[in-house]
Design a protein around this motif. Structure first.
Motif, short mmCIF file in Angstrom:
data_model
loop_
_atom_site.label_atom_id
_atom_site.label_comp_id
_atom_site.label_asym_id
_atom_site.label_seq_id
_atom_site.Cartn_x
_atom_site.Cartn_y
_atom_site.Cartn_z
N HIS A 182 0.82 -1.26 0.04
CA HIS A 182 -0.15 -0.12 -0.26
C HIS A 182 1.00 1.08 0.09
O HIS A 182 1.98 1.13 0.60
N THR A 183 0.49 2.24 -0.59
CA THR A 183 1.20 3.70 -0.52
C THR A 183 0.34 4.62 -0.37
O THR A 183 -0.95 4.83 -0.56
N LEU A 184 0.65 5.50 0.59
CA LEU A 184 0.05 6.67 1.19
C LEU A 184 0.77 7.87 0.36
O LEU A 184 1.79 8.51 0.68
N THR A 185 -0.23 8.24 -0.67
CA THR A 185 0.46 9.55 -1.45
C THR A 185 -0.15 10.52 -1.25
O THR A 185 -1.13 10.57 -0.74
N PHE A 186 0.62 11.76 -1.58
CA PHE A 186 0.10 13.04 -0.79
C PHE A 186 -0.41 13.91 -2.08
O PHE A 186 -0.04 14.12 -2.93
N GLN A 187 -1.75 14.33 -1.50
CA GLN A 187 -2.53 15.40 -2.14
C GLN A 187 -3.15 15.12 -3.34
O GLN A 187 -4.38 15.59 -3.48
N THR A 188 -2.40 14.50 -4.26
CA THR A 188 -3.03 14.39 -5.47
C THR A 188 -2.74 12.95 -5.96
O THR A 188 -1.73 12.47 -5.58
N PRO A 189 -3.45 12.26 -7.06
CA PRO A 189 -3.20 10.79 -7.63
C PRO A 189 -1.98 11.07 -8.22
O PRO A 189 -1.44 12.16 -8.82
N LYS A 190 -1.19 9.96 -8.65
CA LYS A 190 -0.03 10.16 -9.56
C LYS A 190 -0.15 9.16 -10.75
O LYS A 190 -0.60 8.14 -10.40
N LEU A 191 0.15 9.86 -11.72
CA LEU A 191 0.10 9.03 -13.00
C LEU A 191 0.97 7.73 -13.00
O LEU A 191 0.19 6.92 -13.69
N ALA A 192 1.98 7.51 -12.35
CA ALA A 192 2.85 6.34 -12.31
C ALA A 192 1.79 5.29 -11.91
O ALA A 192 1.89 4.00 -12.20
N PHE A 193 1.16 5.67 -10.88
CA PHE A 193 0.13 4.60 -10.21
C PHE A 193 -0.96 3.97 -11.17
O PHE A 193 -1.47 2.75 -10.90
N LEU A 194 -1.25 4.51 -12.35
CA LEU A 194 -2.26 4.17 -13.30
C LEU A 194 -1.66 3.38 -14.33
O LEU A 194 -2.77 3.10 -15.18
N LEU A 195 -0.69 3.19 -14.49
CA LEU A 195 0.14 2.69 -15.45
C LEU A 195 0.30 0.96 -15.45
O LEU A 195 0.71 0.65 -14.34
N PRO A 196 -0.12 0.12 -16.29
CA PRO A 196 0.05 -1.21 -16.16
C PRO A 196 1.68 -1.61 -15.98
O PRO A 196 1.43 -2.65 -15.40
N GLU A 197 2.44 -0.92 -16.57
CA GLU A 197 3.95 -1.38 -16.29
C GLU A 197 4.34 -1.25 -14.95
O GLU A 197 5.41 -1.75 -14.48
N ASN A 198 3.56 -0.64 -14.00
CA ASN A 198 4.01 -0.39 -12.68
C ASN A 198 3.07 -1.09 -11.59
O ASN A 198 3.11 -0.76 -10.50
N ARG A 199 2.47 -1.98 -12.38
CA ARG A 199 1.70 -2.62 -11.34
C ARG A 199 2.13 -3.42 -10.31
O ARG A 199 1.58 -3.75 -9.14
N TYR A 200 3.15 -3.72 -10.12
CA TYR A 200 3.97 -4.70 -9.23
C TYR A 200 4.56 -3.81 -8.18
O TYR A 200 5.16 -4.33 -7.12
N TYR A 201 4.63 -2.56 -8.08
CA TYR A 201 5.18 -1.54 -7.06
C TYR A 201 4.34 -1.06 -6.27
O TYR A 201 4.83 -0.55 -5.15
N THR A 202 2.99 -1.13 -6.38
CA THR A 202 2.06 -1.01 -5.39
C THR A 202 0.61 -1.53 -5.56
O THR A 202 0.13 -1.30 -6.46
N LYS A 203 0.33 -2.56 -4.67
CA LYS A 203 -0.79 -3.14 -4.87
C LYS A 203 -2.17 -2.27 -4.86
O LYS A 203 -3.13 -2.33 -5.42
N THR A 204 -2.00 -1.43 -3.80
CA THR A 204 -3.24 -0.30 -3.35
C THR A 204 -2.40 0.77 -3.08
O THR A 204 -1.10 0.87 -2.68
N TRP A 205 -3.28 1.94 -3.24
CA TRP A 205 -2.75 3.36 -2.98
C TRP A 205 -3.95 4.00 -2.49
O TRP A 205 -5.44 3.85 -2.93
N GLU A 206 -3.79 5.34 -1.97
CA GLU A 206 -4.63 6.27 -1.43
C GLU A 206 -4.17 7.59 -1.50
O GLU A 206 -2.78 7.49 -1.13
N VAL A 207 -5.03 8.79 -1.42
CA VAL A 207 -4.31 9.96 -1.65
C VAL A 207 -4.65 10.48 -0.03
O VAL A 207 -5.87 10.46 0.24
N LEU A 208 -3.68 10.94 0.71
CA LEU A 208 -3.86 11.93 1.64
C LEU A 208 -3.70 13.32 1.25
O LEU A 208 -2.99 13.66 0.80
N ASP A 209 -4.95 13.97 1.84
CA ASP A 209 -4.96 15.34 1.76
C ASP A 209 -4.07 15.76 2.93
O ASP A 209 -4.64 15.85 4.23
#
Length: 530
Positions: A182-209
């Motif tokens: 899981h990844t706690l990313t800050f403020q906005t979604p990140k493009l890298a998390f939406l790409l198939p080639e990066n599927r193995y680097y975070t199973k789930t993620w969420e944005v912290l405001d």
């Protein structure tokens, strides 16, 4: 609509926040680290699990030190490690290092000479080595630590970004990237998390405001967005008491061939189920009895015996969905070309319509503006050629959409909708949609929405959102493997009701008043099993 901002823009947002609020970067880091601690604490509630925090010596490492300090003060079993592999230490990192020492905690230094700390599969690992500003691949000691973390089978929580993953380019060394659960990313979604080639680097993620300057973010220009419920809900049009079917358009679905009548059956049923006033299927004669029996609510026109050839539509269509199950027979190609030359009606093109166009790119010039194309990745590759990586794929997607003034729905996880040079990523869906006929249903949904006078861009966004939402709602009673394309249609009503439902109020969990809080198990239903 959440914007997907660049690294440069996010750094600028940090600066704007600090300046407007008359605070320091160390204050901002304290706030961010506290939010991350609270996220962990809300889920663990004092559980005696061992938490191992791996920190770099930059700002991301500073976040990790703040988390470590708060966890220690609340009585957690924390082991803090600093990867000491150079002289580059950010100012805020050093200040937080001193603050950690002030409460009597000395982090363990990992050097080239030291042994790596033992990590159990029962531990929780907090990855605070690198953030989203990384520009070159981790090497030597840091790469060794990352491989060590990945090999531990522990629950890995990355802070802002999995260490080693780039925010705006492809990974070149796959073993030097943390594989987070899981990844706690800050403020906005990140493009890298939406790409198939990066599927193995975070199973789930969420944005912290984290409270970055709202005015800066509002004015920031971007071509990437992530679509959520609040973006789709305002598009929905309620029907009036005296409305009638003639107000909701006439959708035509053209397709089918011998042995492939299921595709057009699904599309027509989806078009009528989403609310098109009238639906007509234009199909080969061999499918007449099949479709009249399967979808009695629609009308039927027939073409040649076993495949489409003439494309002679005898009704005044509002919109035409074309290509599902159509095949690429030589007579079909000829008839389809003639159809495009004469047609002036908005189109939704899928499957074999796209495959025919991919062999004769000049046909794209005959597609009316604001038509919708719905390729899966392989169909898109036939249209634009191979791409180097997912970033190159998105570049080709923007280019094709902009050049021909069309809307393209590139299907997949986080389906990307290209319109006027911008990309809009869908937030709904799950692997249950990886089933035969799923795309045929989407074609019908989008066609049926356009029939009701939704703008094709609106229809694409709403259609993809609802299509994905059906699979989420179905998982309350089904599993991925048993979900079939017909279920998408069956759950459309539930998806629309969910869209219109008011969001429940979120009551913040009361912050614990002491480090001796009563222990509790992690929240039931959470996907983060620690």
């Amino acid at each position: 609509m959440p914007k997907i901002l660049s690294v440069k823009q996010l750094y600028a947002a940090d600066t704007a926040t600090v300046k407007k609020n008359d605070i320091s970067f160390i204050d901002l880091m304290e706030h961010v680290g506290t939010l991350c601690f609270q996220w962990i604490h809300d889920r663990l509630q004092g559980d005696p699990i061992t938490i191992q925090i791996f920190c770099g010596t930059g700002n991301n490492g500073g976040d990790g030190l703040v988390i470590a300090r708060h966890l220690k003060q609340y009585g957690y079993n924390v082991k803090t490690h600093i990867i000491n592999c150079g002289n580059d230490r950010s100012e805020v990192f050093l200040k937080n290092y001193d603050r950690l020492k002030e409460i009597g905690v000395w982090a363990e230094m990992i050097t080239c000479e030291s042994e790596l700390p033992a990590v159990s599969e029962n531990d929780m690992v907090v990855d605070a080595i690198f953030g989203l500003g990384l520009s070159r691949k981790p090497e030597n000691l840091i790469k060794k630590v990352i491989e060590h973390i990945n090999g531990s089978n522990a629950f890995v929580l990355s802070i802002d970004f999995p260490s080693g993953l780039y925010a705006e380019k492809s990974v070149t060394d796959t073993v030097s990237v943390v594989k987070a659960y899981h990844t706690l990313t800050f403020q906005t979604p990140k493009l890298a998390f939406l790409l198939p080639e990066n599927r193995y680097y975070t199973k789930t993620w969420e944005v912290l405001d984290i409270g970055l300057d709202a005015e800066y973010i509002y004015n920031a220009k971007t071509d990437n967005y992530l679509l959520y419920k609040q973006d789709i809900k305002p598009m929905y049009r309620f029907r009036e008491k005296f409305s009638h079917k003639g107000e909701f358009g006439h959708a035509v679905i053209i397709g089918g061939s011998y042995g492939k009548m299921g595709a057009v059956t699904l599309s027509t049923k989806a078009a009528i189920s989403i609310g098109s006033g009238l639906v007509t299927a234009h199909i080969p004669q061999c499918g007449y009895q099949i479709i009249q029996t399967s979808v009695p609510e629609i009308m039927v026109e027939v073409d040649a015996e076993n495949e489409m050839q003439k494309f002679d539509i005898n009704i005044n269509a509002t919109v035409i969905g074309i290509g599902v199950g159509m095949g690429t027979h030589i007579e079909t190609v000829k008839g389809f070309t003639e159809f495009l030359n004469k047609n002036k009606v908005p189109l939704v093109l899928d499957a074999d319509a796209l495959n025919i166009i991919s062999k004769n790119k000049e046909l794209l010039k005959l597609v009316p503006e604001n038509s919708v194309l719905t390729p899966h990745p392989k169909e898109f590759e036939r249209l634009v050629g191979k791409w180097k990586n997912d970033y190159d794929k998105l570049k080709k997607l923007r280019s094709l959409s902009k050049k021909h003034k069309i809307i393209i729905v590139l299907k997949g996880a986080y389906s990307a909708i290209a319109h006027e040079g911008a990309l809009f990523f869908n937030s709904t869906g799950n692997p249950a949609l990886s089933t035969a006929g799923s795309g045929d249903v989407l074609t019908g949904i989008i066609t049926g929405l356009i029939a009701q006078n939704y703008h094709p861009f609106e229809a694409a966004k709403m259609g993809v959102y609802l299509h994905g939402k059906t699979s989420e709602l179905a998982m309350k009673t089904k599993v991925y493997e048993t979900f079939i394309a017909s279920d998408i249609i069956d759950y459309l009503s539930s998806a629309i009701m969910d869209l219109l439902m008011k969001e429940p109020k979120v009551v913040p969990q009361k912050e614990a008043e002491s480090k001796n809080d009563k222990k509790a198990k992690p929240d039931e239903g959470t996907e983060m099993y620690i």
